[in-house]
Design an enzyme around this catalytic site. Structure first.
Site, PDB file in Angstrom:
ATOM      1  N   VAL A 181       0.981   4.527   1.363  1.00  0.00           N
ATOM      2  CA  VAL A 181       1.457   5.259   2.543  1.00  0.00           C
ATOM      3  C   VAL A 181       2.419   4.395   3.356  1.00  0.00           C
ATOM      4  CG1 VAL A 181       0.786   6.451   4.665  1.00  0.00           C
ATOM      5  CG2 VAL A 181      -0.642   6.658   2.617  1.00  0.00           C
ATOM      6  N   CYS A 182       2.063   3.135   3.534  1.00  0.00           N
ATOM      7  CA  CYS A 182       2.904   2.229   4.318  1.00  0.00           C
ATOM      8  C   CYS A 182       4.282   2.058   3.675  1.00  0.00           C
ATOM      9  CB  CYS A 182       2.236   0.872   4.451  1.00  0.00           C
ATOM     10  SG  CYS A 182       0.638   0.914   5.292  1.00  0.00           S
ATOM     11  N   THR A 183       4.322   2.001   2.361  1.00  0.00           N
ATOM     12  CA  THR A 183       5.598   1.845   1.677  1.00  0.00           C
ATOM     13  C   THR A 183       6.517   3.019   1.976  1.00  0.00           C
ATOM     14  OG1 THR A 183       4.547   0.571  -0.091  1.00  0.00           O
ATOM     15  CG2 THR A 183       6.690   1.549  -0.581  1.00  0.00           C
ATOM     16  N   THR A 233       0.860  -1.187   0.000  1.00  0.00           N
ATOM     17  CA  THR A 233       0.000   0.000   0.000  1.00  0.00           C
ATOM     18  C   THR A 233       0.896   1.237   0.000  1.00  0.00           C
ATOM     19  OG1 THR A 233      -0.164  -0.139   2.415  1.00  0.00           O
ATOM     20  CG2 THR A 233      -1.952  -1.113   1.132  1.00  0.00           C
ATOM     21  N   LEU A 266       7.655   2.737   5.913  1.00  0.00           N
ATOM     22  CA  LEU A 266       8.674   1.743   6.237  1.00  0.00           C
ATOM     23  C   LEU A 266      10.007   2.077   5.575  1.00  0.00           C
ATOM     24  CD1 LEU A 266       6.026   0.228   7.160  1.00  0.00           C
ATOM     25  CD2 LEU A 266       7.350  -1.864   6.783  1.00  0.00           C
TER      26      LEU A 266
END
Length: 211
Positions: A45-47, A43, A50
């Site tokens: 935003v998560c990419t 996804t 992290l």
């Protein structure tokens, strides 16, 4: 499980991660831990998040802090997604990502908020101190990426708090003046600390402590 409160013991758990199985308390050791959840692999935003955490590897190390990511996706997805994170963020992902398919960790830390639409985890952050106590918690919605510079700043503030009778003012940054605790008189503060300035009897600034 009720929501964890500041000062509570951080729950222990054993989980499969991209770095092998870990027992959280043993893995954390006697340093700090940054435990943060994200909704789902692959996804946008998560990419970015992290990837940012990976790029800050040296900053976490300076503060004796380990980082651990959590989502309810499986280990195969985590390992495949890591390649995208590293490509987009430009840094290797050297910290573990917990595969929490049974939602054990998410439930222990109250990371699933039904009002947010599904059974994936929201963007929670927990700062856990060397004694295993929860010292800070943040919760962001799934649509808003976190500011990890702020997480670092908060970690710095907590470490200053632990170094003496100090707190930190609004918008404080490392190196700026700190606030002397009310338990210390102005007279004693001037004997013990540098550049003490009394603004009000209850508000006294001092130079930042040095390591």
């Amino acid at each position: 499980m009720a929501t964890l409160r500041l000062g509570d013991n951080a729950p222990d758990f054993t989980a499969e991660t991209t770095e092998g199985e870990i027992s959280f308390h043993e893995w954390k050791g006697d340093g700090w831990a940054v435990l943060f959840s994200h909704p789902a692999d692959f996804t946008p935003v998560c990419t970015t998040e992290l990837g940012r955490v990976a790029a800050l590897k040296d900053e976490w190390a300076k503060r004796d802090a380990k980082v651990l990511a959590v989502s309810v996706d499986g280990i195969e997805d985590h390992n495949a997604w890591k390649k995208d994170i590293e490509e987009v963020g430009g840094s290797p992902v050297t910290y573990p990502i917990v595969a929490d398919k049974d939602r054990k960790v998410a439930e222990l830390y109250d990371m699933i908020h039904p009002g947010e639409g599904d059974t994936s985890s929201v963007r929670s952050v927990f700062l856990i101190d060397p004694k295993g106590k929860v010292r800070l918690s943040l919760v962001y919605p799934k649509s808003a990426g976190r500011n990890f510079d702020e997480v670092l700043r908060a970690l710095d503030a907590l470490q200053v708090n632990d170094s003496g009778p100090f707190s930190t003012p609004a918008d404080w940054k490392p190196g700026e003046r700190v606030i002397v605790a009310p338990t210390v008189s102005t007279e004693d503060a001037r004997e013990k600390f540098k550049d003490v300035e009394e603004i009000k009897p209850y508000l006294r600034y001092a130079a930042a402590p040095t390591a």
